[in-house]
Design a protein around this motif. Structure first.
Motif, PDB file in Angstrom:
ATOM      1  N   ARG A  44      32.468  -4.622 -97.360  1.00  0.00           N
ATOM      2  CA  ARG A  44      32.786  -3.206 -97.365  1.00  0.00           C
ATOM      3  C   ARG A  44      31.507  -2.352 -97.431  1.00  0.00           C
ATOM      4  O   ARG A  44      31.354  -1.395 -96.667  1.00  0.00           O
ATOM      5  CB  ARG A  44      33.693  -2.863 -98.546  1.00  0.00           C
ATOM      6  N   ARG A  45      30.600  -2.705 -98.317  1.00  0.00           N
ATOM      7  CA  ARG A  45      29.367  -1.918 -98.456  1.00  0.00           C
ATOM      8  C   ARG A  45      28.558  -1.930 -97.164  1.00  0.00           C
ATOM      9  O   ARG A  45      28.080  -0.887 -96.701  1.00  0.00           O
ATOM     10  CB  ARG A  45      28.512  -2.479 -99.601  1.00  0.00           C
ATOM     11  N   ARG A  78      33.467  -7.148-101.354  1.00  0.00           N
ATOM     12  CA  ARG A  78      32.745  -5.916-101.693  1.00  0.00           C
ATOM     13  C   ARG A  78      31.488  -5.768-100.834  1.00  0.00           C
ATOM     14  O   ARG A  78      31.139  -4.660-100.404  1.00  0.00           O
ATOM     15  CB  ARG A  78      32.396  -5.914-103.180  1.00  0.00           C
ATOM     16  N   GLU A  79      30.826  -6.879-100.557  1.00  0.00           N
ATOM     17  CA  GLU A  79      29.624  -6.822 -99.733  1.00  0.00           C
ATOM     18  C   GLU A  79      29.958  -6.462 -98.294  1.00  0.00           C
ATOM     19  O   GLU A  79      29.228  -5.685 -97.642  1.00  0.00           O
ATOM     20  CB  GLU A  79      28.887  -8.156 -99.781  1.00  0.00           C
ATOM     21  N   ALA A 108      38.885  -7.370-105.674  1.00  0.00           N
ATOM     22  CA  ALA A 108      38.099  -7.822-104.534  1.00  0.00           C
ATOM     23  C   ALA A 108      37.046  -8.820-104.985  1.00  0.00           C
ATOM     24  O   ALA A 108      36.489  -8.725-106.080  1.00  0.00           O
ATOM     25  CB  ALA A 108      37.433  -6.627-103.861  1.00  0.00           C
ATOM     26  N   GLU A 167      33.296 -10.710-104.548  1.00  0.00           N
ATOM     27  CA  GLU A 167      31.963 -10.182-104.264  1.00  0.00           C
ATOM     28  C   GLU A 167      31.693 -10.177-102.766  1.00  0.00           C
ATOM     29  O   GLU A 167      31.061  -9.246-102.238  1.00  0.00           O
ATOM     30  CB  GLU A 167      30.913 -11.017-104.995  1.00  0.00           C
TER      31      GLU A 167
END
Length: 368
Positions: free
Chosen positions: A12-13, A9-10, A4, A6
């Motif tokens: 998702r978070r 990932r952001e 993934a 960045e």
């Protein structure tokens, strides 16, 4: 799945944190007229820009909403209806509708009156015939020019319309031209201007996180989506393209739900039972990998989405069977069964994919 980025990932978070804090399973009927939290949807669509995400990132978002079993207009609005408006609408329709959809200000619903949304989208049957929408015979929805020559009037009924009770815009498949020259076209109904001829009845349904309604239209004013005269072949192609994309996103949602079911079960099982869950976890991850391969652009093939969905429906069913406590088992079990009824079953998805690729003939027999 590829590593993934960045940005992914952001996404998702941020979305997971938002859903963990605010999303709640919808009781039946829901505490709001919409069946979801409008404020949460405004944040998901407006602040996070879900409607503007590319396919891999939107699949990731769907995985997270599936994990939380979060009720929202994401499926009906962003996945099913907005792509058809974008593909077929005029420049004026784009300018009026797409920015409002992207901002979360306008929710939409696709009304396919034939009784099978999966067939209308070309997932489980051939949508180039009119059978999926009533074939121009009794039933379905009929369209005729308005007496004053301004627009159209729709008359008929469509059942199992996802978010049909609350959507601000209905995209209705309707017949026009009479029996001899019947064509199935798509029409826009702005519910605010529909008058008393539009009656929408919400049904609790099997899965309270998937609100559906019966939509009745009695000479309701409508506007043709796209140019007039419209080419029915363009419409069936657009429906099939939307169906293939929807299959990818539904697969992501189903694998997310399967992961949610397993995560909840891990805290309630013995060490010996964990081995069984580990085997199921491998199956879930395999389905997830297949889903993200299908989401990758350029994708590996037009049937990868339906095949990923078939696999995801199977693993969601199995994961729901392992869910504990009983409340979770019921929630995930309802989602698994409802999705199989709406968009499957898995065997029919695989059979249609095999037929389209030439592995099976139109009757389901092996091709010579």
């Amino acid at each position: 799945m590829e590593t993934a980025t960045e940005e992914q990932r952001e996404i998702r978070r941020t979305l997971r944190d938002l859903l963990d804090r605010y999303a709640r399973p919808a009781p039946a009927p829901g505490p709001t007229p919409e069946g979801y939290d409008p404020a949460l949807w405004a944040r998901m669509s407006g602040e996070l820009g879900l409607a503007r995400l590319a396919l891999p990132e939107l699949a990731l978002a769907c995985e997270e909403t599936g994990r939380a079993l979060a009720p929202s207009p994401l499926l009906a609005t962003t996945v099913l209806t907005a792509p058809l408006v974008a593909a077929l609408g005029t420049a004026a329709q784009h300018a009026e509708l797409l920015p409002r959809i992207a901002a979360g200000e306008l929710t939409c619903a696709l009304a396919a009156p034939g009784g099978s949304l999966a067939h209308a989208l070309g997932l489980t049957g051939d949508n180039t015939t009119g059978a999926w929408s009533g074939d121009g015979r009794a039933g379905g929805v009929q369209a005729r020019p308005a007496p004053d020559g301004d627009g159209w009037l729709l008359y008929g009924e469509a059942a199992q319309v996802l978010d049909g009770h609350s959507a601000g815009l209905l995209l209705v498949a309707a017949h026009t031209g009479g029996f001899a020259r019947s064509r199935t076209l798509l029409y826009l109904v702005r519910t605010r201007d529909a008058g008393t001829g539009l009656v929408r009845t919400r049904h609790a349904g099997l899965d309270p996180t998937r609100s559906a309604a019966t939509v009745q239209l009695r000479d309701v004013p409508a506007e043709l989506l796209g140019e007039d005269p419209a080419d029915p072949a363009d419409i069936t192609r657009a429906l099939a393209a939307a169906g293939r994309t929807a299959a990818v996103l539904l697969a992501a949602e189903a694998t997310g739900a399967a992961r949610g079911a397993l995560e909840g079960a891990l805290g309630h099982v013995t060490a010996r039972e964990r081995h069984r869950l580990a085997d199921l976890h491998v199956q879930v991850e395999a389905a997830r990998t297949l889903t993200y391969c299908a989401a990758r652009e350029p994708g590996p093939g037009p049937e990868s989405g339906p095949l990923a969905l078939a696999q995801a429906l199977d693993v969601l069913r199995d994961a729901a069977g392992e869910a504990v406590p009983p409340h979770d088992a019921d929630r995930y079990g309802r989602r698994a069964t409802a999705d199989a009824l709406l968009f499957g079953p898995a065997g029919r998805l695989r059979a249609r994919a095999a037929e389209r690729t030439g592995l099976l003939g139109p009757t389901g027999e092996a091709a010579a």
